[in-house]
Design a protein around this motif. Structure first.
Motif, PDB file in Angstrom:
ATOM      1  N   SER A  15      10.703  -9.777   1.296  1.00 58.61           N
ATOM      2  CA  SER A  15      11.605 -10.842   1.744  1.00 58.61           C
ATOM      3  C   SER A  15      10.856 -12.093   2.179  1.00 58.61           C
ATOM      4  O   SER A  15      11.447 -13.161   2.308  1.00 58.61           O
ATOM      5  CB  SER A  15      12.477 -10.336   2.892  1.00 58.61           C
ATOM      6  OG  SER A  15      11.655  -9.935   3.989  1.00 58.61           O
ATOM      7  N   TYR A  65      -0.920  -6.833   2.026  1.00 59.11           N
ATOM      8  CA  TYR A  65       0.476  -6.409   1.911  1.00 59.11           C
ATOM      9  C   TYR A  65       1.367  -7.525   2.436  1.00 59.11           C
ATOM     10  O   TYR A  65       1.066  -8.151   3.450  1.00 59.11           O
ATOM     11  CB  TYR A  65       0.722  -5.136   2.723  1.00 59.11           C
ATOM     12  CG  TYR A  65       2.192  -4.848   2.938  1.00 59.11           C
ATOM     13  CD1 TYR A  65       2.961  -4.311   1.916  1.00 59.11           C
ATOM     14  CD2 TYR A  65       2.813  -5.144   4.139  1.00 59.11           C
ATOM     15  CE1 TYR A  65       4.311  -4.071   2.097  1.00 59.11           C
ATOM     16  CE2 TYR A  65       4.163  -4.901   4.325  1.00 59.11           C
ATOM     17  CZ  TYR A  65       4.903  -4.363   3.297  1.00 59.11           C
ATOM     18  OH  TYR A  65       6.244  -4.126   3.467  1.00 59.11           O
ATOM     19  N   GLN A  66       2.435  -7.788   1.707  1.00 65.88           N
ATOM     20  CA  GLN A  66       3.404  -8.769   2.184  1.00 65.88           C
ATOM     21  C   GLN A  66       4.802  -8.254   1.887  1.00 65.88           C
ATOM     22  O   GLN A  66       5.089  -7.792   0.778  1.00 65.88           O
ATOM     23  CB  GLN A  66       3.200 -10.126   1.515  1.00 65.88           C
ATOM     24  CG  GLN A  66       4.087 -11.190   2.118  1.00 65.88           C
ATOM     25  CD  GLN A  66       3.699 -12.586   1.678  1.00 65.88           C
ATOM     26  OE1 GLN A  66       2.899 -12.763   0.777  1.00 65.88           O
ATOM     27  NE2 GLN A  66       4.252 -13.579   2.316  1.00 65.88           N
ATOM     28  N   LYS A  67       5.665  -8.313   2.889  1.00 63.95           N
ATOM     29  CA  LYS A  67       7.050  -7.871   2.750  1.00 63.95           C
ATOM     30  C   LYS A  67       7.752  -8.706   1.691  1.00 63.95           C
ATOM     31  O   LYS A  67       7.578  -9.918   1.634  1.00 63.95           O
ATOM     32  CB  LYS A  67       7.755  -8.021   4.102  1.00 63.95           C
ATOM     33  CG  LYS A  67       9.087  -7.371   4.168  1.00 63.95           C
ATOM     34  CD  LYS A  67       8.957  -6.039   4.860  1.00 63.95           C
ATOM     35  CE  LYS A  67      10.340  -5.464   5.085  1.00 63.95           C
ATOM     36  NZ  LYS A  67      10.540  -4.230   4.366  1.00 63.95           N
ATOM     37  N   ASP A  79       8.066  -5.307  -2.533  1.00 65.20           N
ATOM     38  CA  ASP A  79       6.955  -5.734  -1.692  1.00 65.20           C
ATOM     39  C   ASP A  79       5.710  -5.951  -2.547  1.00 65.20           C
ATOM     40  O   ASP A  79       5.601  -5.438  -3.653  1.00 65.20           O
ATOM     41  CB  ASP A  79       6.668  -4.697  -0.607  1.00 65.20           C
ATOM     42  CG  ASP A  79       7.829  -4.552   0.367  1.00 65.20           C
ATOM     43  OD1 ASP A  79       8.764  -5.357   0.298  1.00 65.20           O
ATOM     44  OD2 ASP A  79       7.788  -3.626   1.185  1.00 65.20           O
TER      45      ASP A  79
END
Length: 57
Positions: free
Chosen positions: A37, A33-35, A8
């Motif tokens: 996937s 924040y970025q996942k 992440d």
């Protein structure tokens, strides 16, 4: 090259400014924040380059 522990993406920005009307200091925090996937290939490449630069310092 060692694989990162987390896939992440976390970015934290800090901005420190003097307050206009007092002697205090204002601290502004921006967190992103970025996942993992959902990260596109270009962002993943930049993230890997940043990890390499950190490893060099």
């Amino acid at each position: 090259m060692q694989q990162p522990v987390m896939q992440d993406l976390f970015l934290i920005g800090v901005d420190v400014r003097p307050c206009e009307d007092s002697v205090n200091t204002a601290v502004h925090l921006d967190a992103f924040y970025q996942k993992g996937s959902l990260i596109d290939a270009n962002t993943q490449r930049l993230y890997q380059q940043l990890a390499q630069l950190r490893a060099q310092s």
